[in-house]
Design a protein around this motif. Structure first.
Motif, PDB file in Angstrom:
ATOM      1  N   UNK A   1      49.083  46.250  35.520  1.00 33.39           N
ATOM      2  CA  UNK A   1      49.655  44.951  36.387  1.00 33.39           C
ATOM      3  C   UNK A   1      50.704  44.251  35.631  1.00 33.39           C
ATOM      4  N   UNK A   2      51.599  45.052  34.722  1.00 30.90           N
ATOM      5  CA  UNK A   2      52.732  44.295  34.209  1.00 30.90           C
ATOM      6  C   UNK A   2      52.279  43.809  32.681  1.00 30.90           C
ATOM      7  N   UNK A   3      51.041  43.990  32.390  1.00 30.27           N
ATOM      8  CA  UNK A   3      50.546  43.788  30.975  1.00 30.27           C
ATOM      9  C   UNK A   3      50.565  45.103  30.056  1.00 30.27           C
ATOM     10  N   UNK A   4      51.180  44.765  29.127  1.00 26.97           N
ATOM     11  CA  UNK A   4      51.104  45.962  28.047  1.00 26.97           C
ATOM     12  C   UNK A   4      49.639  46.252  27.557  1.00 26.97           C
ATOM     13  N   UNK A   5      49.308  47.475  27.286  1.00 30.67           N
ATOM     14  CA  UNK A   5      47.972  47.932  26.747  1.00 30.67           C
ATOM     15  C   UNK A   5      48.074  48.540  25.701  1.00 30.67           C
ATOM     16  N   UNK A   6      47.517  47.697  24.461  1.00 32.13           N
ATOM     17  CA  UNK A   6      47.631  47.936  22.986  1.00 32.13           C
ATOM     18  C   UNK A   6      46.188  48.251  22.416  1.00 32.13           C
ATOM     19  N   UNK A   7      46.164  48.759  21.289  1.00 28.14           N
ATOM     20  CA  UNK A   7      45.118  49.044  20.641  1.00 28.14           C
ATOM     21  C   UNK A   7      43.957  48.002  20.589  1.00 28.14           C
ATOM     22  N   UNK A   8      44.280  46.760  20.546  1.00 26.96           N
ATOM     23  CA  UNK A   8      43.432  45.448  20.687  1.00 26.96           C
ATOM     24  C   UNK A   8      43.213  44.994  21.872  1.00 26.96           C
ATOM     25  N   UNK A   9      43.645  45.364  22.785  1.00 28.69           N
ATOM     26  CA  UNK A   9      43.686  44.795  24.241  1.00 28.69           C
ATOM     27  C   UNK A   9      42.062  44.837  24.470  1.00 28.69           C
ATOM     28  N   UNK A  10      41.923  44.021  25.322  1.00 24.92           N
ATOM     29  CA  UNK A  10      40.196  43.737  25.906  1.00 24.92           C
ATOM     30  C   UNK A  10      40.441  43.808  27.396  1.00 24.92           C
ATOM     31  N   UNK A  11      39.302  44.488  27.898  1.00 32.24           N
ATOM     32  CA  UNK A  11      39.293  44.827  29.419  1.00 32.24           C
ATOM     33  C   UNK A  11      37.676  44.162  29.586  1.00 32.24           C
ATOM     34  N   UNK A  12      37.493  43.055  30.309  1.00 34.30           N
ATOM     35  CA  UNK A  12      36.140  42.779  30.348  1.00 34.30           C
ATOM     36  C   UNK A  12      36.091  41.839  31.838  1.00 34.30           C
ATOM     37  N   UNK A  13      34.810  41.482  32.041  1.00 35.06           N
ATOM     38  CA  UNK A  13      34.559  40.787  33.122  1.00 35.06           C
ATOM     39  C   UNK A  13      34.253  39.362  32.724  1.00 35.06           C
ATOM     40  N   UNK A  14      35.066  38.357  33.207  1.00 36.51           N
ATOM     41  CA  UNK A  14      34.679  36.984  32.830  1.00 36.51           C
ATOM     42  C   UNK A  14      34.598  36.089  34.286  1.00 36.51           C
ATOM     43  N   UNK A  15      33.465  35.409  34.408  1.00 36.27           N
ATOM     44  CA  UNK A  15      33.228  35.029  35.552  1.00 36.27           C
ATOM     45  C   UNK A  15      33.214  35.722  36.706  1.00 36.27           C
ATOM     46  N   UNK A  16      32.839  37.162  36.841  1.00 34.87           N
ATOM     47  CA  UNK A  16      32.779  38.059  37.970  1.00 34.87           C
ATOM     48  C   UNK A  16      34.092  38.110  38.190  1.00 34.87           C
ATOM     49  N   UNK A  17      35.162  38.310  37.182  1.00 31.39           N
ATOM     50  CA  UNK A  17      36.516  38.697  37.380  1.00 31.39           C
ATOM     51  C   UNK A  17      36.992  39.507  36.400  1.00 31.39           C
ATOM     52  N   UNK A  18      37.584  40.772  36.479  1.00 30.40           N
ATOM     53  CA  UNK A  18      38.135  41.711  35.778  1.00 30.40           C
ATOM     54  C   UNK A  18      39.469  41.037  34.914  1.00 30.40           C
ATOM     55  N   UNK A  19      39.518  41.099  33.606  1.00 30.69           N
ATOM     56  CA  UNK A  19      40.680  40.672  33.120  1.00 30.69           C
ATOM     57  C   UNK A  19      40.917  41.631  31.936  1.00 30.69           C
ATOM     58  N   UNK A  20      42.424  41.612  31.691  1.00 30.25           N
ATOM     59  CA  UNK A  20      42.734  42.246  30.576  1.00 30.25           C
ATOM     60  C   UNK A  20      43.364  41.319  29.578  1.00 30.25           C
TER      61      UNK A  20
END
Length: 245
Positions: free
Chosen positions: A147-166
């Motif tokens: 979604x236009x956000x660069x994924x790097x080694x330290x990137x975090x994908x998690x659920x915050x308040x029932x919403x998936x965020x990177x």
């Protein structure tokens, strides 16, 4: 005298022969033959894995040797230029520069025909997205953006308040576009074919009323640089009296 000498010679020869036979027997008993119980496919698989590892090590060695040779050649001519190039290479590896290359684009969208009347539109879970990213990495993806956000080694994908965020950016709005760059066009074709045949990705996403569409390989795909600040923890500069100055 001759008889005594011949007897002594015969005795010596017999002793040597017996000694050799005992030595051979001892060696045979000491080192038993170990049979390889693996079947042909397992051996072939292990061989291919070892061959791939060996090839990667050779590439790394050649790359390091080339860098060392370059440093040595340009040491007196242009130290600043070499350092600048090294810095750019490190920035690219860290995801701090925009990159363009051959690759594919994946689109994650809802399967509206399977959503029951009155149900909310589906969202992608962090675990599902992580599985997809792991599969892309397994197929030799070099650079990825979500979604236009660069994924790097330290990137975090998690659920915050029932919403998936990177890295703090929301991924609640579907469809979500994932761009992937491969090493070359041939690897992009290989990546495309593997993702097209990926039953695990299709089944997992179908369970959440989602589908993954994979575009045909393109010669030029642009992935943006990482926008946030990379925070390095548990590191401090080496003092001159502790490290080589």
């Amino acid at each position: 005298m001759d008889k005594k000498y011949n007897k002594y010679l015969n005795f010596t020869a017999v002793t040597v022969i017996i000694g050799l036979m005992l030595a051979i027997q001892f060696q045979t008993v000491r080192e038993p033959i170990v049979r390889d119980t693996r079947d042909t496919w397992q051996m072939r698989e292990d061989y291919l894995k070892e061959k791939e590892t060996y090839s990667k090590l050779l590439q790394e060695i050649r790359s390091n040797e080339e860098k060392l040779a370059k440093y040595e050649t340009e040491r007196k001519q242009s130290k600043e230029q070499v350092l600048r190039e090294t810095l750019e290479e490190l920035k690219m590896q860290a995801g701090l520069t925009e990159v363009t290359g051959p690759g594919i684009v994946l689109s994650i969208e809802p399967v509206y025909e399977e959503i029951l009347l009155g149900e909310d539109a589906p969202t992608i879970s962090p675990d599902l997205l992580k599985r997809l990213i792991n599969e892309l990495n397994m197929y030799d993806a070099l650079y990825i953006s979500i979604a236009g956000q660069r994924l790097i080694n330290t990137s975090v994908i998690r659920d915050i308040n029932n919403e998936t965020k990177i890295d703090g950016y929301s991924l609640k709005n579907l469809p979500i576009e994932i761009k992937v760059i491969a090493e070359n066009m041939q690897m992009a074709e290989k990546l495309y074919n593997r993702m097209q045949a990926s039953q695990s990705a299709e089944e997992l996403f179908r369970f959440d009323n989602l589908r993954v569409n994979v575009s045909k390989p393109e010669a030029e795909i642009t992935i943006p640089a990482y926008q946030d600040t990379i925070r390095v923890r548990n590191m401090e500069p080496v003092e001159s009296d502790k490290g080589g100055s």
